[in-house]
Motif scaffolding. Structure first.
Motif, PDB file in Angstrom:
ATOM      1  N   ARG A   1       0.817  -1.212   0.000  1.00  0.00           N
ATOM      2  CA  ARG A   1       0.000   0.000   0.000  1.00  0.00           C
ATOM      3  C   ARG A   1       0.862   1.279   0.000  1.00  0.00           C
ATOM      4  O   ARG A   1       0.699   2.149   0.879  1.00  0.00           O
TER       5      ARG A   1
ATOM      6  N   ALA B   1       2.240   5.006  -0.701  1.00  0.00           N
ATOM      7  CA  ALA B   1       1.568   6.286  -0.951  1.00  0.00           C
ATOM      8  C   ALA B   1       2.037   6.906  -2.259  1.00  0.00           C
ATOM      9  O   ALA B   1       1.239   7.488  -2.995  1.00  0.00           O
ATOM     10  N   THR B   2       3.341   6.794  -2.554  1.00  0.00           N
ATOM     11  CA  THR B   2       3.896   7.383  -3.770  1.00  0.00           C
ATOM     12  C   THR B   2       4.720   6.340  -4.504  1.00  0.00           C
ATOM     13  O   THR B   2       5.718   5.843  -3.976  1.00  0.00           O
TER      14      THR B   2
ATOM     15  N   SER C   1      -5.973   4.034  -2.530  1.00  0.00           N
ATOM     16  CA  SER C   1      -5.070   5.102  -2.099  1.00  0.00           C
ATOM     17  C   SER C   1      -3.779   5.027  -2.900  1.00  0.00           C
ATOM     18  O   SER C   1      -3.491   4.016  -3.547  1.00  0.00           O
ATOM     19  N   GLY C   2      -3.014   6.110  -2.855  1.00  0.00           N
ATOM     20  CA  GLY C   2      -1.713   6.143  -3.510  1.00  0.00           C
ATOM     21  C   GLY C   2      -1.739   6.920  -4.812  1.00  0.00           C
ATOM     22  O   GLY C   2      -2.794   7.110  -5.429  1.00  0.00           O
TER      23      GLY C   2
ATOM     24  N   ARG D   1      -5.080   9.559 -10.107  1.00  0.00           N
ATOM     25  CA  ARG D   1      -3.966   9.079  -9.300  1.00  0.00           C
ATOM     26  C   ARG D   1      -2.628   9.158 -10.049  1.00  0.00           C
ATOM     27  O   ARG D   1      -1.589   8.851  -9.472  1.00  0.00           O
TER      28      ARG D   1
ATOM     29  N   ASP E   1       7.872   5.666  -2.096  1.00  0.00           N
ATOM     30  CA  ASP E   1       7.484   4.492  -1.309  1.00  0.00           C
ATOM     31  C   ASP E   1       7.586   3.187  -2.105  1.00  0.00           C
ATOM     32  O   ASP E   1       7.559   2.107  -1.523  1.00  0.00           O
TER      33      ASP E   1
END
Length: 219
Positions: free
Chosen positions: A51, A53-54, A78-79, A99, A117
Protein backbone atom coordinates in the motif's frame (compact mmCIF):
# COMPACT_ATOMS: atom_id res chain seq x y z
CA UNK A 1 9.83 -10.76 -1.26
CA UNK A 2 10.62 -14.48 -1.41
CA UNK A 3 8.87 -17.49 -2.90
CA UNK A 4 6.79 -18.17 0.22
CA UNK A 5 5.60 -14.56 0.31
CA UNK A 6 4.85 -14.57 -3.42
CA UNK A 7 2.69 -17.67 -3.09
CA UNK A 8 0.88 -16.21 -0.07
CA UNK A 9 0.12 -13.03 -2.05
CA UNK A 10 -1.29 -15.03 -4.96
CA UNK A 11 -3.64 -16.84 -2.59
CA UNK A 12 -4.59 -13.73 -0.58
CA UNK A 13 -5.51 -11.59 -3.59
CA UNK A 14 -6.58 -14.32 -6.02
CA UNK A 15 -10.05 -12.93 -6.67
CA UNK A 16 -8.84 -9.37 -7.18
CA UNK A 17 -6.03 -10.56 -9.41
CA UNK A 18 -8.45 -12.57 -11.54
CA UNK A 19 -10.50 -9.41 -12.11
CA UNK A 20 -7.42 -7.36 -12.99
CA UNK A 21 -6.15 -10.03 -15.37
CA UNK A 22 -9.44 -9.86 -17.24
CA UNK A 23 -9.23 -6.07 -17.41
CA UNK A 24 -5.67 -6.33 -18.72
CA UNK A 25 -6.71 -8.92 -21.27
CA UNK A 26 -9.24 -6.47 -22.70
CA UNK A 27 -6.54 -3.78 -22.92
CA UNK A 28 -4.13 -5.94 -24.91
CA UNK A 29 -5.43 -5.21 -28.42
CA UNK A 30 -4.73 -1.53 -27.91
CA UNK A 31 -1.52 -1.61 -25.90
CA UNK A 32 1.97 -3.00 -26.45
CA UNK A 33 2.74 -5.24 -23.49
CA UNK A 34 6.28 -5.30 -22.10
CA UNK A 35 6.08 -7.25 -18.84
CA UNK A 36 5.51 -10.99 -18.79
CA UNK A 37 2.59 -12.33 -16.76
CA UNK A 38 4.20 -13.43 -13.50
CA UNK A 39 6.39 -10.35 -13.04
CA UNK A 40 3.41 -8.09 -13.83
CA UNK A 41 1.20 -9.98 -11.38
CA UNK A 42 3.84 -9.91 -8.65
CA UNK A 43 4.19 -6.16 -9.13
CA UNK A 44 0.43 -5.75 -8.67
CA UNK A 45 0.39 -8.09 -5.67
CA UNK A 46 3.33 -6.40 -3.99
CA UNK A 47 1.69 -3.00 -4.28
CA UNK A 48 -1.58 -4.38 -2.93
CA UNK A 49 0.19 -5.70 0.15
CA UNK A 50 2.53 -2.75 0.77
CA UNK A 51 0.00 0.00 0.00
CA UNK A 52 2.60 2.64 -0.99
CA UNK A 53 1.57 6.29 -0.95
CA UNK A 54 3.90 7.38 -3.77
CA UNK A 55 4.99 5.07 -6.58
CA UNK A 56 7.63 6.23 -9.08
CA UNK A 57 7.72 4.49 -12.45
CA UNK A 58 10.78 5.18 -14.61
CA UNK A 59 10.13 3.84 -18.09
CA UNK A 60 6.42 3.74 -18.93
CA UNK A 61 6.83 3.22 -22.70
CA UNK A 62 3.41 2.09 -24.02
CA UNK A 63 1.87 1.81 -20.55
CA UNK A 64 1.50 -1.91 -19.84
CA UNK A 65 3.34 -1.60 -16.52
CA UNK A 66 1.54 1.68 -15.85
CA UNK A 67 -1.86 -0.01 -16.04
CA UNK A 68 -0.79 -2.74 -13.62
CA UNK A 69 0.52 -0.16 -11.16
CA UNK A 70 -2.63 1.95 -11.43
CA UNK A 71 -4.82 -1.11 -10.97
CA UNK A 72 -3.10 -1.83 -7.66
CA UNK A 73 -3.51 1.73 -6.43
CA UNK A 74 -7.16 1.74 -7.50
CA UNK A 75 -7.85 -1.51 -5.67
CA UNK A 76 -6.03 -0.19 -2.60
CA UNK A 77 -8.14 2.95 -2.71
CA UNK A 78 -5.07 5.10 -2.10
CA UNK A 79 -1.71 6.14 -3.51
CA UNK A 80 -0.42 8.10 -6.50
CA UNK A 81 1.74 7.10 -9.47
CA UNK A 82 4.37 9.37 -11.00
CA UNK A 83 5.62 8.06 -14.36
CA UNK A 84 8.62 9.30 -16.35
CA UNK A 85 9.77 8.51 -19.89
CA UNK A 86 11.58 10.21 -22.77
CA UNK A 87 8.68 9.31 -25.07
CA UNK A 88 4.96 9.85 -24.45
CA UNK A 89 3.47 6.75 -26.13
CA UNK A 90 1.82 5.96 -22.80
CA UNK A 91 -0.59 8.88 -23.28
CA UNK A 92 -2.05 7.14 -26.33
CA UNK A 93 -2.93 3.94 -24.46
CA UNK A 94 -3.52 4.86 -20.81
CA UNK A 95 -6.52 7.11 -20.05
CA UNK A 96 -6.22 10.04 -17.67
CA UNK A 97 -6.45 9.05 -14.03
CA UNK A 98 -6.57 11.28 -10.97
CA UNK A 99 -3.97 9.08 -9.30
CA UNK A 100 -1.49 9.39 -12.17
CA UNK A 101 0.95 12.04 -13.38
CA UNK A 102 3.14 11.52 -16.44
CA UNK A 103 6.28 13.57 -17.11
CA UNK A 104 7.99 13.45 -20.49
CA UNK A 105 11.76 13.91 -20.54
CA UNK A 106 15.01 12.60 -19.12
CA UNK A 107 14.28 11.50 -15.57
CA UNK A 108 17.83 12.43 -14.61
CA UNK A 109 16.81 16.06 -15.06
CA UNK A 110 13.37 15.74 -13.48
CA UNK A 111 12.36 16.84 -10.02
CA UNK A 112 11.46 13.60 -8.29
CA UNK A 113 9.36 13.50 -5.11
CA UNK A 114 11.15 13.72 -1.79
CA UNK A 115 9.47 10.54 -0.60
CA UNK A 116 9.37 7.42 -2.80
CA UNK A 117 7.48 4.49 -1.31
CA UNK A 118 7.90 2.14 -4.29
CA UNK A 119 10.33 2.44 -7.20
CA UNK A 120 9.67 0.68 -10.51
CA UNK A 121 12.52 0.76 -13.05
CA UNK A 122 12.21 -0.26 -16.70
CA UNK A 123 14.11 2.33 -18.71
CA UNK A 124 17.59 2.52 -20.29
CA UNK A 125 19.10 -0.90 -19.64
CA UNK A 126 22.67 0.31 -19.66
CA UNK A 127 25.41 0.11 -17.07
CA UNK A 128 25.62 3.89 -17.12
CA UNK A 129 21.95 4.32 -16.25
CA UNK A 130 22.22 1.74 -13.46
CA UNK A 131 25.17 3.61 -11.96
CA UNK A 132 23.08 6.80 -12.09
CA UNK A 133 20.07 5.46 -10.24
CA UNK A 134 22.19 3.63 -7.70
CA UNK A 135 24.06 6.83 -6.89
CA UNK A 136 21.23 9.33 -7.21
CA UNK A 137 18.09 7.39 -6.25
CA UNK A 138 19.07 4.48 -4.03
CA UNK A 139 20.98 6.84 -1.76
CA UNK A 140 17.66 8.63 -1.06
CA UNK A 141 15.64 5.52 -0.30
CA UNK A 142 14.89 4.17 3.15
CA UNK A 143 13.50 0.63 3.42
CA UNK A 144 11.98 1.16 -0.01
CA UNK A 145 10.80 -1.75 -2.20
CA UNK A 146 12.13 -1.71 -5.77
CA UNK A 147 11.42 -3.61 -9.00
CA UNK A 148 13.87 -3.63 -11.93
CA UNK A 149 12.92 -5.18 -15.26
CA UNK A 150 15.06 -6.98 -17.86
CA UNK A 151 17.75 -8.27 -15.49
CA UNK A 152 17.71 -12.06 -15.98
CA UNK A 153 16.85 -13.09 -19.53
CA UNK A 154 19.45 -15.80 -19.03
CA UNK A 155 20.99 -17.70 -16.14
CA UNK A 156 23.34 -14.76 -15.63
CA UNK A 157 23.14 -11.06 -16.37
CA UNK A 158 24.57 -9.78 -19.63
CA UNK A 159 28.13 -8.44 -19.25
CA UNK A 160 28.45 -4.66 -18.93
CA UNK A 161 24.66 -4.30 -18.63
CA UNK A 162 22.33 -2.59 -16.18
CA UNK A 163 21.66 -5.98 -14.64
CA UNK A 164 25.34 -6.71 -14.11
CA UNK A 165 25.88 -3.40 -12.33
CA UNK A 166 22.74 -3.84 -10.22
CA UNK A 167 23.37 -7.43 -9.16
CA UNK A 168 26.97 -6.59 -8.23
CA UNK A 169 25.76 -3.65 -6.11
CA UNK A 170 23.18 -5.83 -4.36
CA UNK A 171 25.84 -8.43 -3.56
CA UNK A 172 28.27 -5.80 -2.27
CA UNK A 173 25.59 -4.46 0.08
CA UNK A 174 24.31 -7.86 1.22
CA UNK A 175 20.83 -7.24 -0.20
CA UNK A 176 18.85 -10.31 -1.24
CA UNK A 177 16.68 -10.20 -4.35
CA UNK A 178 13.83 -12.32 -5.65
CA UNK A 179 13.26 -13.16 -9.29
CA UNK A 180 10.65 -15.29 -11.06
CA UNK A 181 12.98 -15.55 -14.09
CA UNK A 182 12.46 -18.83 -15.91
CA UNK A 183 16.17 -18.97 -16.76
CA UNK A 184 17.69 -17.78 -13.50
CA UNK A 185 15.23 -19.48 -11.12
CA UNK A 186 13.46 -22.29 -13.01
CA UNK A 187 12.25 -24.02 -9.82
CA UNK A 188 10.70 -20.78 -8.56
CA UNK A 189 9.09 -20.17 -11.94
CA UNK A 190 7.65 -23.70 -11.95
CA UNK A 191 6.23 -23.35 -8.43
CA UNK A 192 4.54 -20.07 -9.26
CA UNK A 193 3.04 -21.58 -12.41
CA UNK A 194 1.68 -24.45 -10.31
CA UNK A 195 0.05 -22.03 -7.86
CA UNK A 196 -1.45 -20.03 -10.71
CA UNK A 197 -2.82 -23.24 -12.21
CA UNK A 198 -4.35 -24.24 -8.88
CA UNK A 199 -6.02 -20.82 -8.57
CA UNK A 200 -7.27 -20.77 -12.15
CA UNK A 201 -4.94 -17.92 -13.09
CA UNK A 202 -2.73 -19.81 -15.53
CA UNK A 203 -4.22 -18.84 -18.90
CA UNK A 204 -1.51 -16.66 -20.49
CA UNK A 205 -2.23 -12.99 -21.11
CA UNK A 206 0.76 -12.67 -23.40
CA UNK A 207 3.26 -15.24 -24.76
CA UNK A 208 6.44 -14.03 -23.01
CA UNK A 209 7.76 -16.39 -20.33
CA UNK A 210 11.15 -14.87 -19.43
CA UNK A 211 9.92 -12.87 -16.40
CA UNK A 212 13.36 -11.29 -15.98
CA UNK A 213 12.43 -8.82 -13.21
CA UNK A 214 14.11 -8.64 -9.83
CA UNK A 215 12.41 -7.51 -6.61
CA UNK A 216 14.28 -6.27 -3.55
CA UNK A 217 14.24 -3.62 -0.84
CA UNK A 218 16.82 -0.86 -0.49
CA UNK A 219 17.47 -0.60 3.26
Amino acid sequence: MDLTTAIELYRKYADDLAAVREQQRRRLPGIRAQLDDIEAELTYLRLRELRPATVVEIGAFHGWSTTWLLSALRDNGSGRLLSYDVVDHVLESVPADERWTFTKGDVRKAQLPAEIDYLFLDAAHSARFARWYIAELFSRLNATPVSVHDVFHGRRTMPFSEGAVLVRWLAEHGIDFFTPSARRAPETFAELLAVKRELGLDEPLRPGRDNPMVFFTVP
